[in-house]
Design a protein around this motif. Structure first.
Motif, mmCIF file in Angstrom:
data_model
loop_
_atom_site.group_PDB
_atom_site.id
_atom_site.type_symbol
_atom_site.label_atom_id
_atom_site.label_comp_id
_atom_site.label_asym_id
_atom_site.label_seq_id
_atom_site.Cartn_x
_atom_site.Cartn_y
_atom_site.Cartn_z
ATOM 1 N N LYS A 13 95.459 -33.960 -38.067
ATOM 2 C CA LYS A 13 95.026 -35.337 -37.794
ATOM 3 C C LYS A 13 96.089 -36.365 -38.140
ATOM 4 O O LYS A 13 96.032 -37.504 -37.682
ATOM 5 C CB LYS A 13 93.742 -35.638 -38.566
ATOM 6 C CG LYS A 13 92.544 -34.800 -38.132
ATOM 7 C CD LYS A 13 91.341 -35.058 -39.011
ATOM 8 C CE LYS A 13 90.155 -34.184 -38.610
ATOM 9 N NZ LYS A 13 88.979 -34.386 -39.503
ATOM 10 N N THR A 14 97.056 -35.969 -38.962
ATOM 11 C CA THR A 14 98.053 -36.940 -39.435
ATOM 12 C C THR A 14 99.481 -36.605 -39.009
ATOM 13 O O THR A 14 100.387 -37.394 -39.239
ATOM 14 C CB THR A 14 98.012 -37.029 -40.966
ATOM 15 O OG1 THR A 14 98.291 -35.731 -41.525
ATOM 16 C CG2 THR A 14 96.643 -37.499 -41.450
ATOM 17 N N LYS A 15 99.685 -35.442 -38.388
ATOM 18 C CA LYS A 15 101.031 -35.006 -38.014
ATOM 19 C C LYS A 15 101.115 -34.747 -36.510
ATOM 20 O O LYS A 15 100.112 -34.442 -35.862
ATOM 21 C CB LYS A 15 101.402 -33.710 -38.746
ATOM 22 C CG LYS A 15 101.168 -33.724 -40.256
ATOM 23 C CD LYS A 15 102.341 -34.329 -40.992
ATOM 24 C CE LYS A 15 102.194 -34.140 -42.499
ATOM 25 N NZ LYS A 15 103.350 -34.653 -43.254
ATOM 26 N N ASP A 16 102.313 -34.839 -35.980
ATOM 27 C CA ASP A 16 102.559 -34.449 -34.595
ATOM 28 C C ASP A 16 102.921 -32.968 -34.598
ATOM 29 O O ASP A 16 104.091 -32.592 -34.736
ATOM 30 C CB ASP A 16 103.704 -35.283 -33.999
ATOM 31 C CG ASP A 16 104.003 -34.902 -32.555
ATOM 32 O OD1 ASP A 16 103.237 -34.096 -31.983
ATOM 33 O OD2 ASP A 16 105.005 -35.402 -32.003
ATOM 34 N N TYR A 56 100.589 -23.634 -42.440
ATOM 35 C CA TYR A 56 100.312 -24.786 -43.303
ATOM 36 C C TYR A 56 101.612 -25.324 -43.901
ATOM 37 O O TYR A 56 101.840 -26.541 -43.935
ATOM 38 C CB TYR A 56 99.350 -24.392 -44.429
ATOM 39 C CG TYR A 56 99.278 -25.397 -45.559
ATOM 40 C CD1 TYR A 56 98.679 -26.644 -45.363
ATOM 41 C CD2 TYR A 56 99.838 -25.109 -46.799
ATOM 42 C CE1 TYR A 56 98.630 -27.581 -46.386
ATOM 43 C CE2 TYR A 56 99.793 -26.037 -47.826
ATOM 44 C CZ TYR A 56 99.193 -27.271 -47.607
ATOM 45 O OH TYR A 56 99.163 -28.202 -48.624
ATOM 46 N N LYS A 57 102.466 -24.434 -44.341
ATOM 47 C CA LYS A 57 103.748 -24.842 -44.925
ATOM 48 C C LYS A 57 104.585 -25.600 -43.903
ATOM 49 O O LYS A 57 105.222 -26.618 -44.234
ATOM 50 C CB LYS A 57 104.499 -23.601 -45.419
ATOM 51 C CG LYS A 57 105.802 -23.915 -46.134
ATOM 52 C CD LYS A 57 106.456 -22.638 -46.642
ATOM 53 C CE LYS A 57 107.776 -22.958 -47.349
ATOM 54 N NZ LYS A 57 108.428 -21.709 -47.854
ATOM 55 N N SER A 60 105.465 -29.894 -43.868
ATOM 56 C CA SER A 60 106.835 -30.403 -43.917
ATOM 57 C C SER A 60 107.129 -31.431 -42.820
ATOM 58 O O SER A 60 108.171 -32.087 -42.840
ATOM 59 C CB SER A 60 107.832 -29.243 -43.793
ATOM 60 O OG SER A 60 107.774 -28.670 -42.501
ATOM 61 N N LEU A 61 106.209 -31.583 -41.871
ATOM 62 C CA LEU A 61 106.420 -32.537 -40.782
ATOM 63 C C LEU A 61 106.279 -33.970 -41.275
ATOM 64 O O LEU A 61 105.499 -34.242 -42.193
ATOM 65 C CB LEU A 61 105.409 -32.293 -39.654
ATOM 66 C CG LEU A 61 105.478 -30.973 -38.905
ATOM 67 C CD1 LEU A 61 104.321 -30.879 -37.920
ATOM 68 C CD2 LEU A 61 106.805 -30.829 -38.177
#
Length: 395
Positions: free
Chosen positions: A34-37, A227-228, A232-233
């Motif tokens: 929801k918060t990363k591309d 997930y890792k 990191s994005l």
């Protein structure tokens, strides 16, 4: 009784702890999406974690990304490559790539069959004649490099895939991994799965608890690795894309090609020729004269790929990549043989009502390929434009 409890209690706590990690990873991944591309992960060529993951493909499919699947050509770093060019304003999707050197039809089918793809999943599939040059298809050691245990189990558990295709898959995996002497647990499972006999069924039943546990733990490992990567994005919404003037982009790419110094007989850049080809020419002369791509074992794997796509209700846009005609004439894989191959691949795809981008007419076009086998600036631009037009037409 105390001894039994002393054994059972740690096991119960271990199970509860493992289930807790699994649920926690689900929640954390959901929040990151929801918060990363997350398409930034999908765009990384050659990433073994991404390519071998089932989780990331589910996530990118749910996001609506187009899957561009191929092999080493995906790693050509030019701005016209769809990985770099998309998203484009007006298409409503981004592009994620899957494939590295030695990922061929069998692995491409695994990419799609091991995931829970959306019903409208967009797929562009690049088929390369070099996969078919070896009569035995991909070699065991090359296949094992890109083999994914989690995808293997998920493919065999996919209810959409027929038993006939699962049998073919298990038989191929068993032979390849056994010969490569890699992933012995999966090689053994594939052997038990393939052509089941009463003895095999009993052995499969005996080992079922081990394999179920392994699959569960592999799934958690897959989630942890993804997930890792997602964590990191950078934070931020996906790019919206920009409008492309295809005519102007073609002119720009052609201008760059016209500036390339090329005095060799294959009409590729002298820089690449001198570094990679010049010293090997004597060894390459007519080395491919006995090859017969149409009758390679790879053709069976290609038929398998198409059949799996049909069962998954996926209609890939098939991109029939050309080669440098001057070079292949030199190595002895004649134009007649190449065209027989193109015709066969196209015929089989169209038999499944798939559209084919046939690029054979560019075999003798300077700059269309960056080397004897991989698309260059104008080649990739042609592919990108056709992907854009084809899937926009489908929307």
């Amino acid at each position: 009784m105390k001894k039994i409890f002393s054994i059972l209690i740690p096991i119960v706590f271990a199970i509860i702890f493992t289930i807790g990690i699994d649920k926690s990873l689900d929640n954390k991944i959901d929040m990151l999406c929801k918060t990363k591309d997350i398409s930034l992960v999908g765009k990384v060529y050659g990433d073994a974690v991404k390519d071998k993951s089932a989780v990331i493909k589910d996530l990118l499919s749910a996001k609506g990304d187009l899957f561009l699947i191929g092999s080493s050509e995906l790693g050509i770093d030019v701005e016209q490559n769809p990985i770099n060019l998309f998203p484009i304003k007006g298409c409503g999707y981004d592009v994620s790539c899957f494939g590295r050197p030695y990922t061929q039809d069998l692995q491409q089918a695994t990419y799609l069959g091991a995931t829970n793809l959306q019903s409208n999943q967009k797929v562009a599939f690049i088929s390369s004649i070099q996969w078919f040059e070896d009569k035995n298809a991909i070699g065991p050691s090359h296949f094992a490099v890109n083999f994914s245990d989690i995808q293997f189990y998920k493919f065999l558990k996919n209810p959409k895939i027929s038993d006939e295709n699962k049998q073919y898959y298990a038989g191929r995996i068993s032979k390849l991994l056994t010969k490569a002497k890699k992933n012995p647990a999966e090689a053994f499972y594939a052997k038990l799965y393939y052509n089941p006999t009463p003895t095999k069924k009993v052995l499969k039943l005996i080992f079922e608890p081990y394999y179920k546990t392994k699959q569960y733990l592999l799934n958690i490992k897959d989630k942890a690795l993804i997930y890792k990567k997602l964590k990191s994005l950078p934070d931020g919404a996906p790019k919206t894309g920009y409008t492309i003037d295809w005519k102007a982009e073609k002119s720009k790419a052609q201008d760059e090609i016209n500036k390339t110094v090329s005095t060799n007989e294959f009409h590729i850049s002298d820089k690449w020729y001198n570094k990679n080809l010049k010293k090997e020419l004597d060894n390459l002369k007519l080395q491919s004269k006995d090859e017969d791509p149409v009758n390679s074992k790879e053709m069976d794997d290609y038929k398998f790929f198409l059949s799996v796509c049909k069962e998954l209700d996926i209609k890939p846009y098939v991109i029939l990549m050309p080669v440098n005609g001057w070079f292949y004439d030199y190595t002895g894989l004649t134009k007649d043989k190449r065209y027989q191959f193109y015709d066969k691949v196209k015929e089989l795809a169209e038999g499944y009502n798939l559209e084919v981008l046939d690029l054979r007419e560019h075999e003798y076009e300077k700059g269309f390929l960056i080397d004897p086998k991989h698309l260059g600036k104008t080649g990739w631009l042609k592919v990108s434009e056709n992907i854009f037009n084809y899937f926009n037409k489908k929307q």
